[in-house]
Enzyme design. Structure first.
Site, PDB file in Angstrom:
ATOM      1  N   ARG A  87       0.856  -1.198   0.000  1.00  8.47           N
ATOM      2  CA  ARG A  87       0.000   0.000   0.000  1.00  8.47           C
ATOM      3  C   ARG A  87       0.884   1.238   0.000  1.00  8.47           C
ATOM      4  O   ARG A  87       0.550   2.264  -0.581  1.00  8.47           O
ATOM      5  CB  ARG A  87      -0.943   0.003   1.208  1.00  8.47           C
ATOM      6  CG  ARG A  87      -1.699   1.317   1.351  1.00  8.47           C
ATOM      7  CD  ARG A  87      -2.961   1.274   2.225  1.00  8.47           C
ATOM      8  NE  ARG A  87      -2.916   0.327   3.298  1.00  8.47           N
ATOM      9  CZ  ARG A  87      -2.208   0.476   4.435  1.00  8.47           C
ATOM     10  NH1 ARG A  87      -1.489   1.570   4.625  1.00  8.47           N
ATOM     11  NH2 ARG A  87      -2.219  -0.452   5.353  1.00  8.47           N
ATOM     12  N   TYR A 103     -17.808  17.036 -14.349  1.00 11.52           N
ATOM     13  CA  TYR A 103     -18.102  15.606 -14.392  1.00 11.52           C
ATOM     14  C   TYR A 103     -19.132  15.244 -13.308  1.00 11.52           C
ATOM     15  O   TYR A 103     -19.001  15.684 -12.153  1.00 11.52           O
ATOM     16  CB  TYR A 103     -16.798  14.847 -14.167  1.00 11.52           C
ATOM     17  CG  TYR A 103     -16.945  13.353 -14.140  1.00 11.52           C
ATOM     18  CD1 TYR A 103     -17.280  12.644 -15.289  1.00 11.52           C
ATOM     19  CD2 TYR A 103     -16.762  12.639 -12.965  1.00 11.52           C
ATOM     20  CE1 TYR A 103     -17.433  11.276 -15.259  1.00 11.52           C
ATOM     21  CE2 TYR A 103     -16.899  11.269 -12.928  1.00 11.52           C
ATOM     22  CZ  TYR A 103     -17.236  10.586 -14.079  1.00 11.52           C
ATOM     23  OH  TYR A 103     -17.383   9.239 -14.062  1.00 11.52           O
ATOM     24  N   ASP A 107      -8.831  19.484 -13.334  1.00  8.94           N
ATOM     25  CA  ASP A 107      -9.112  18.128 -13.797  1.00  8.94           C
ATOM     26  C   ASP A 107      -8.785  18.130 -15.292  1.00  8.94           C
ATOM     27  O   ASP A 107      -9.524  18.688 -16.105  1.00  8.94           O
ATOM     28  CB  ASP A 107     -10.580  17.788 -13.537  1.00  8.94           C
ATOM     29  CG  ASP A 107     -10.937  16.369 -13.979  1.00  8.94           C
ATOM     30  OD1 ASP A 107     -10.233  15.817 -14.850  1.00  8.94           O
ATOM     31  OD2 ASP A 107     -11.931  15.818 -13.471  1.00  8.94           O
ATOM     32  N   LYS A 157      -9.251   7.232 -18.750  1.00  8.83           N
ATOM     33  CA  LYS A 157      -9.610   7.806 -20.052  1.00  8.83           C
ATOM     34  C   LYS A 157      -8.370   7.838 -20.964  1.00  8.83           C
ATOM     35  O   LYS A 157      -7.854   6.804 -21.314  1.00  8.83           O
ATOM     36  CB  LYS A 157     -10.250   9.172 -19.847  1.00  8.83           C
ATOM     37  CG  LYS A 157     -11.269   9.222 -18.685  1.00  8.83           C
ATOM     38  CD  LYS A 157     -12.509   8.363 -18.893  1.00  8.83           C
ATOM     39  CE  LYS A 157     -13.341   8.180 -17.625  1.00  8.83           C
ATOM     40  NZ  LYS A 157     -13.766   9.403 -16.962  1.00  8.83           N
TER      41      LYS A 157
HETATM   42  C1  PLP Z   1     -14.201   9.730 -15.617  1.00 13.80           C
HETATM   43  C2  PLP Z   1     -13.915  11.063 -15.044  1.00 13.80           C
HETATM   44  C3  PLP Z   1     -13.648  11.211 -13.672  1.00 13.80           C
HETATM   45  C4  PLP Z   1     -13.719  10.056 -12.701  1.00 13.80           C
HETATM   46  O1  PLP Z   1     -12.727   9.114 -12.916  1.00 13.80           O
HETATM   47  P1  PLP Z   1     -12.872   7.536 -12.596  1.00 13.80           P
HETATM   48  O2  PLP Z   1     -11.593   6.986 -13.062  1.00 13.80           O
HETATM   49  O3  PLP Z   1     -14.067   7.049 -13.367  1.00 13.80           O
HETATM   50  O4  PLP Z   1     -13.108   7.417 -11.134  1.00 13.80           O
HETATM   51  C5  PLP Z   1     -13.335  12.486 -13.212  1.00 13.80           C
HETATM   52  N1  PLP Z   1     -13.302  13.548 -14.035  1.00 13.80           N
HETATM   53  C6  PLP Z   1     -13.560  13.440 -15.348  1.00 13.80           C
HETATM   54  C7  PLP Z   1     -13.502  14.649 -16.216  1.00 13.80           C
HETATM   55  C8  PLP Z   1     -13.885  12.203 -15.894  1.00 13.80           C
HETATM   56  O5  PLP Z   1     -14.158  12.104 -17.204  1.00 13.80           O
END
Ligand code: PLP
Length: 384
Positions: free
Chosen positions: A50, A102, A174, A199
């Site tokens: 961890r 999001y 983000d 993504k």
């Molecule tokens: C998918 C997404 C998240 C969340 O991420 P996860 O890996 O699904 O937990 C946060 N911000 C944006 C812009 C996203 O597209």
């Protein structure tokens, strides 16, 4: 690895070196929970997985280099990464966030942290928002998503971060939609950048993972403490998959951006399409800002139909063959989605409409297939 190297070189090499034990060129998946110690407390820097894992450390170094940061910190998902960042705050503090962020981020702020006394306010941050007028004494963090999801609005990162810094407010970007190839928030003055590596960084729709990057030793230390103390760490296999994905990030993004630009142009001339949201179009309200702040305009496109009813949108969504109807984005394959009923269903309808997110909005995550085939697929689905 010096960050002065080009992006493609960093994507392939940063954080990665031949395995010291065997010379394996690819970073091994260190699938272990613990490490042998020679004597109590005498070890090779690894005690418990961890806290330290070599596969995860390679990924973290890679992400730090891609974002021109000095620290990368990986989590089990994008939401777990965001969760660690919000935990930097105290009850009574406020997060000022953009109003079409999001859906999961909205849910975390309002339903998890709201009841714990960390309030969030959602405001329009398109263009260069008047931060002086928006902040309050309790505002401790500004949460920027740009381009936003799903309306592809652009926020002037440098302008917001400059003013936030003057007021001692932390800024987080983000950067999921742009990827570090297209946009470098730390260079523009952000304190923290975060990604759903699920993504574009992973890029193959085969894993869930989150990352944070920063240049601040102090913030990195606090976030690393949370990573270990709260324990939302990714497994080594997932770290390996994202590391592998990163090696082709620049190639995938170039192709996906080319495809998206062609599709956005084509949609803009289609008689059934009312509005196309794509920062690369001259008609986009923040087109000039996007051109300044981003290397290219990204591979996400959304659009509204002229016949403004849900049935028309539903038909299009069910008729595509190459575009798969699915949540998520950023993989090599093209996806089509309906934010109001899918990714953004957790946001109340009134709130959604106020942010400009209509019931008929269709969102495309454009992949790396052949543009002609993707356009033919949309043409068949839209009809005439
Ligand atoms: C998918 C997404 C998240 C969340 O991420 P996860 O890996 O699904 O937990 C946060 N911000 C944006 C812009 C996203 O597209």
């Amino acid at each position: 690895m010096k960050t002065s190297k080009g992006f493609g070189t960093r994507a392939v090499h940063a954080g990665v070196r031949p395995d010291p034990a065997t010379g394996a060129v690819m970073t091994p998946i260190y699938q272990t929970s613990t490490y042998a110690q020679e004597a109590p407390g005498k070890h090779k820097g690894y005690e418990y997985a961890r806290t330290q894992n070599p596969t995860r450390q390679a990924l973290e170094a890679s992400v730090a280099a891609l974002e021109n940061g000095t620290h990368g910190i990986a989590f089990g998902s994008g939401m777990a990464a965001m969760d660690a960042l919000v935990r930097l705050l105290q009850p009574g503090d406020e997060v000022l966030a953009c109003n079409d962020l999001y859906g999961g981020s909205y849910r975390l702020l309002t339903r998890v942290y709201g009841p714990l006394g960390i309030r969030s306010r959602f405001v329009d941050m398109a263009g260069t928002p008047d931060i002086e007028a928006l902040i309050r004494p309790e505002t401790r963090m500004i949460w920027i998503e740009t381009p936003t999801n799903p309306l592809l609005r652009i926020t002037d990162i440098a302008a917001v971060c400059r003013l936030a810094r003057q007021h001692g407010i932390l800024t987080v970007v983000d950067n999921t939609f742009a990827s570090p190839y297209l946009q470098q928030p730390l260079e523009l003055g952000a304190d923290l950048v975060t990604h759903s590596a699920t993504k574009y960084l992973g890029g193959h729709s085969d894993t869930v993972l989150g990352v944070v990057a920063t240049r601040s030793d102090e913030l990195a230390e606090r976030i690393r403490f949370l990573q270990n103390a709260a324990g939302a760490v990714p497994g080594p296999h997932d770290c390996f998959l994202v590391l592998r994905g990163i090696k082709t990030l620049h190639l995938r993004m170039e192709r996906a951006c080319n495809n998206a630009a062609r599709i956005a142009q084509w949609l803009a001339h289609h008689p059934r399409v009312a509005t196309v949201h794509y920062p690369g179009l001259d008609s986009h309200p923040q087109h000039a800002l996007a051109a300044r702040q981003m290397r290219r305009f990204g591979a996400m496109v959304s659009f509204d139909l002229v016949d403004d009813n849900l049935d028309a949108a539903m038909q299009v969504l069910q008729r595509t063959r190459l575009f798969t109807l699915a949540e998520s984005l950023g993989g090599v394959e093209s996806l089509i989605g309906h934010p109001a009923s899918m990714t953004h269903a957790s946001i109340p309808r009134q709130e959604r409409l106020r942010a400009g997110l209509t019931d008929t909005l269709i969102r495309l995550s454009v992949g790396v297939e052949d543009a002609d085939d993707l356009i033919a697929d949309l043409e068949a689905a839209l009809g005439h």
